[in-house]
Design a protein around this motif. Sequence first.
Motif, PDB file in Angstrom:
ATOM      1  N   LEU A  12       0.646  -1.051  -0.046  1.00  0.00           N
ATOM      2  CA  LEU A  12       0.072  -0.050   0.145  1.00  0.00           C
ATOM      3  C   LEU A  12       0.891   1.216  -0.034  1.00  0.00           C
ATOM      4  O   LEU A  12       1.906   1.190   0.664  1.00  0.00           O
ATOM      5  CB  LEU A  12      -0.865  -0.099   1.063  1.00  0.00           C
ATOM      6  CG  LEU A  12      -1.972  -1.176   1.309  1.00  0.00           C
ATOM      7  CD1 LEU A  12      -2.693  -1.151   2.504  1.00  0.00           C
ATOM      8  CD2 LEU A  12      -3.025  -0.930   0.085  1.00  0.00           C
ATOM      9  N   TRP A  16      -1.803   5.602   2.191  1.00  0.00           N
ATOM     10  CA  TRP A  16      -2.921   4.952   2.351  1.00  0.00           C
ATOM     11  C   TRP A  16      -4.142   5.407   3.396  1.00  0.00           C
ATOM     12  O   TRP A  16      -5.330   5.474   3.130  1.00  0.00           O
ATOM     13  CB  TRP A  16      -2.720   3.489   2.496  1.00  0.00           C
ATOM     14  CG  TRP A  16      -3.755   2.632   2.637  1.00  0.00           C
ATOM     15  CD1 TRP A  16      -4.469   2.159   3.864  1.00  0.00           C
ATOM     16  CD2 TRP A  16      -4.697   2.298   1.502  1.00  0.00           C
ATOM     17  NE1 TRP A  16      -5.549   1.253   3.495  1.00  0.00           N
ATOM     18  CE2 TRP A  16      -5.761   1.525   1.936  1.00  0.00           C
ATOM     19  CE3 TRP A  16      -4.829   2.805  -0.027  1.00  0.00           C
ATOM     20  CZ2 TRP A  16      -6.804   0.874   1.053  1.00  0.00           C
ATOM     21  CZ3 TRP A  16      -5.802   2.113  -0.676  1.00  0.00           C
ATOM     22  CH2 TRP A  16      -6.776   1.331  -0.251  1.00  0.00           C
ATOM     23  N   HIS A  51     -10.216  -2.706  -3.638  1.00  0.00           N
ATOM     24  CA  HIS A  51      -9.652  -2.519  -5.033  1.00  0.00           C
ATOM     25  C   HIS A  51     -10.918  -3.110  -5.972  1.00  0.00           C
ATOM     26  O   HIS A  51     -11.035  -4.118  -5.876  1.00  0.00           O
ATOM     27  CB  HIS A  51      -8.464  -2.942  -5.222  1.00  0.00           C
ATOM     28  CG  HIS A  51      -7.275  -2.103  -4.366  1.00  0.00           C
ATOM     29  ND1 HIS A  51      -7.074  -2.313  -3.256  1.00  0.00           N
ATOM     30  CD2 HIS A  51      -6.435  -1.305  -4.891  1.00  0.00           C
ATOM     31  CE1 HIS A  51      -6.076  -1.609  -2.837  1.00  0.00           C
ATOM     32  NE2 HIS A  51      -5.645  -1.057  -3.762  1.00  0.00           N
ATOM     33  N   HIS A  58      -4.350   2.126  -6.911  1.00  0.00           N
ATOM     34  CA  HIS A  58      -4.874   2.855  -6.058  1.00  0.00           C
ATOM     35  C   HIS A  58      -5.446   4.122  -6.273  1.00  0.00           C
ATOM     36  O   HIS A  58      -5.930   4.918  -5.477  1.00  0.00           O
ATOM     37  CB  HIS A  58      -3.593   2.923  -4.825  1.00  0.00           C
ATOM     38  CG  HIS A  58      -2.984   1.879  -4.422  1.00  0.00           C
ATOM     39  ND1 HIS A  58      -3.447   0.780  -3.728  1.00  0.00           N
ATOM     40  CD2 HIS A  58      -1.595   1.428  -4.546  1.00  0.00           C
ATOM     41  CE1 HIS A  58      -2.589  -0.171  -3.541  1.00  0.00           C
ATOM     42  NE2 HIS A  58      -1.390   0.385  -3.772  1.00  0.00           N
ATOM     43  N   LEU A  63     -11.315   2.326  -6.397  1.00  0.00           N
ATOM     44  CA  LEU A  63     -11.467   1.853  -4.858  1.00  0.00           C
ATOM     45  C   LEU A  63     -12.854   2.120  -4.421  1.00  0.00           C
ATOM     46  O   LEU A  63     -13.627   3.179  -5.081  1.00  0.00           O
ATOM     47  CB  LEU A  63     -10.667   3.048  -4.071  1.00  0.00           C
ATOM     48  CG  LEU A  63      -8.985   2.688  -4.211  1.00  0.00           C
ATOM     49  CD1 LEU A  63      -8.194   3.896  -3.354  1.00  0.00           C
ATOM     50  CD2 LEU A  63      -8.617   1.369  -3.864  1.00  0.00           C
TER      51      LEU A  63
END
Length: 105
Positions: A12, A16, A51, A58, A63
């Motif tokens: 990540l 994040w 995801h 990302h 998301l």
Amino acid sequence: MAWETSNRRERLPDNWAAIRRRIIRRDGGVCVAPLLDSGQRCGEYGTDVDHIIPGDNHDLSNLQLLCRWHHTRKTQRESAAARAMRPRPQANVPRVEREATPDPW
């Protein structure tokens, strides 16, 4: 996700936590998974930022916020699909020629 047996957390991005807060705020804090019977949002409390397309993209557009139940089901489906794509090892068992069984009729 079983974080204890995964390297996912290591992959990540450093920001994040900020991305996660942004997704929670964008999705109103509730699960966005559609219900099968009505097509409406689940509406349960969202706990997991997921995801949409598995991997390390990302981008906010990839998301979504899901409740634990929907995230678990989605992860199970993705895992089953990944396992199905793996070649299965063939047992090295020699085939024995069988004698033809006489037809009793």
